[in-house]
Design a protein around this motif. Structure first.
Motif, mmCIF file in Angstrom:
data_model
loop_
_atom_site.group_PDB
_atom_site.id
_atom_site.type_symbol
_atom_site.label_atom_id
_atom_site.label_comp_id
_atom_site.label_asym_id
_atom_site.label_seq_id
_atom_site.Cartn_x
_atom_site.Cartn_y
_atom_site.Cartn_z
ATOM 1 N N ASN A 308 0.815 -1.302 0.039
ATOM 2 C CA ASN A 308 -0.035 -0.045 -0.135
ATOM 3 C C ASN A 308 0.935 1.197 0.075
ATOM 4 O O ASN A 308 1.271 1.924 0.843
ATOM 5 C CB ASN A 308 -0.985 0.039 1.260
ATOM 6 N N SER A 337 -6.079 1.443 -6.474
ATOM 7 C CA SER A 337 -6.955 0.108 -6.220
ATOM 8 C C SER A 337 -6.427 -0.576 -5.204
ATOM 9 O O SER A 337 -4.988 -0.634 -5.010
ATOM 10 C CB SER A 337 -7.387 -0.658 -7.303
ATOM 11 N N THR A 338 -7.126 -1.065 -4.018
ATOM 12 C CA THR A 338 -6.449 -1.913 -3.034
ATOM 13 C C THR A 338 -6.430 -3.376 -3.707
ATOM 14 O O THR A 338 -5.602 -3.990 -3.235
ATOM 15 C CB THR A 338 -7.424 -1.998 -1.900
ATOM 16 N N ASP A 339 -7.250 -3.714 -4.433
ATOM 17 C CA ASP A 339 -7.235 -5.271 -5.106
ATOM 18 C C ASP A 339 -7.003 -5.331 -6.437
ATOM 19 O O ASP A 339 -7.153 -6.375 -7.008
ATOM 20 C CB ASP A 339 -8.634 -5.926 -4.485
ATOM 21 N N LYS A 377 -2.879 2.775 -1.562
ATOM 22 C CA LYS A 377 -3.547 1.508 -2.416
ATOM 23 C C LYS A 377 -2.319 0.640 -3.077
ATOM 24 O O LYS A 377 -1.135 1.286 -3.045
ATOM 25 C CB LYS A 377 -4.351 2.230 -3.546
ATOM 26 N N LYS A 378 -2.584 -0.461 -3.296
ATOM 27 C CA LYS A 378 -1.574 -1.418 -3.846
ATOM 28 C C LYS A 378 -1.428 -1.308 -5.507
ATOM 29 O O LYS A 378 -0.488 -1.808 -5.991
ATOM 30 C CB LYS A 378 -1.810 -2.721 -3.412
#
Length: 404
Positions: A308, A337-339, A377-378
């Motif tokens: 992140n 986005s996180t995912d 975010k990743k």
């Protein structure tokens, strides 16, 4: 809307498909050309159309349906159809070259004045040796329909058919190259010995890489039958479907182009910067690639930041043509986005950081700080928007996003 070549993104030279004046209401099944002034289309009830560079003229020959045309030169043209008929044009007149009986021929491809093949229903194939045609089964005992034949050379030919079969010719014999299962393949086009495509019912397309075939949808969720594919090069391919849609291959992916019709399109041909597509009801579409798309966009792949991370800045390399009238530009937006699946903000982000502000863009290639709201975010991706003037295209060469 965009070309991706040599690591660059630019507007494609294409003004889109428009309706061309037609002089028939017959179903047009096939079109081919060797120049902009020698274009031939054929269809049901013996209709034969010619475009001389300015307009179409019509003729009829025989009473059977004509399913395929292959234009070798202005004085060497072949057509094939139902009732076993294969016709030849010598530059001044059409004549019946052979009547093979009850076969329906769906495609014809000539390598030279002494070698060519026609394929048809029931697994039949006919070989031309310069003086006559010899008809047999492509494979002993095969009874499924053969849809399309395309010869790259005297020792490299391909046939697509129903029941998932694709066949290859090595100069002496045909053999089954692959069986994709239940797919019905309607057309095949090879760029080289290491690249080609077959298209078929249900929106399926299969790509050849020199060793094998990989089957997928031409675009996600597409279910309409694809009737023909034609490859000009490794970065320039075209396909048409039964709902009037046209598709373009840029070397990386297929995109759906705007078409002014919804009737089935059965065939297409491109010669340089001009193209035509034909279909039901005498439909003829024309493509003029002399002009540049005035705008277009591309969404990048998602980039994994591994954790992140804060995304700090964005910059890029661009080329704005000096001949542009002042409207050419390169603009970018980002999402995080996180995912890698759910993206924030939903409608993209510019330098003001507002959620869903589609009017806000990064516009200076020298770089921007990215709003802190994008941090933590990743995943990150960008959307690039190019604006041209109809004659010139800006070019995006590289995008750099800095992160910790």
């Amino acid at each position: 809307n965009l070309d991706l070549t040599g690591g660059e993104i630019k507007l494609r030279r294409n003004s889109g498909w428009v309706k061309d004046a037609s002089i028939t209401t017959q179903i047009l099944n096939s079109i081919d050309a060797d120049s902009k002034t020698n274009v031939w289309a054929v269809g049901n009830n013996g209709i034969i159309l010619k475009h001389n560079g300015n307009s179409w003229s019509s003729n009829t020959f025989g009473i059977s349906n004509i399913n395929a045309v292959d234009v070798v030169s202005s004085n060497d043209i072949w057509v094939a159809g139902s009732a076993g008929k294969i016709y030849h044009y010598n530059g001044s007149a059409w004549s019946e070259d052979t009547d093979t009986g009850t076969q329906t021929w769906n495609s014809i491809s000539m390598v030279s004045q002494t070698l060519g093949f026609a394929v048809g229903n029931g697994g039949f194939i006919s070989k031309y040796n310069g003086t006559g045609w010899t008809t047999s089964k492509i494979i002993l005992g095969y009874t499924e329909d053969l849809s399309d034949v395309r010869m790259l050379s005297a020792t490299d030919g391909w046939v697509a058919g129903s029941a998932g079969k694709i066949y290859h010719y090595n100069g002496s014999a045909w053999s089954e190259d692959t069986d994709t299962g239940t797919n019905k393949w309607n057309s095949i086009s090879m760029v080289s010995q290491t690249l080609g495509f077959a298209v078929g019912d249900g929106g399926f397309i299969s790509k050849y890489n020199g060793t094998g075939w990989t089957t997928s949808k031409i675009i996600p969720n597409h279910i309409v039958n694809l009737n023909e594919v034609r490859m000009l090069s490794a970065t320039d391919g075209w396909a048409v479907d039964n709902g009037g849609k046209t598709f373009f291959w840029n070397g990386i992916s297929w995109t759906n182009l705007v078409s002014p019709v919804t009737v089935p399109l059965n065939s297409l041909v491109l010669v340089g910067d001009i193209g035509w597509a034909v279909g039901n009801g005498g439909t003829i579409l024309k493509l003029n690639r002399d002009t540049v798309q005035k705008d277009g966009y591309l969404i990048s792949s998602a980039f994994d930041l591994t954790d992140n991370s804060p995304v700090e800045s964005i910059e890029w390399d661009e080329v704005i043509p000096s001949a542009c009238d002042g409207t050419c530009s390169v603009k970018l937006q980002i999402q995080t986005s996180t995912d890698g699946a759910s993206w924030f903000p939903l409608q993209w982000m510019g330098p003001d950081g507002n959620d869903g502000d589609e009017t806000d863009y990064f516009t200076k290639a020298t770089g921007y700080l990215i709003p802190q709201i994008a941090n933590g975010k990743k995943w990150v991706r960008y959307k690039t928007v190019l604006n041209g003037d109809g004659a010139n295209t800006p070019v995006l060469k590289e995008v750099r996003i800095q992160y910790k």
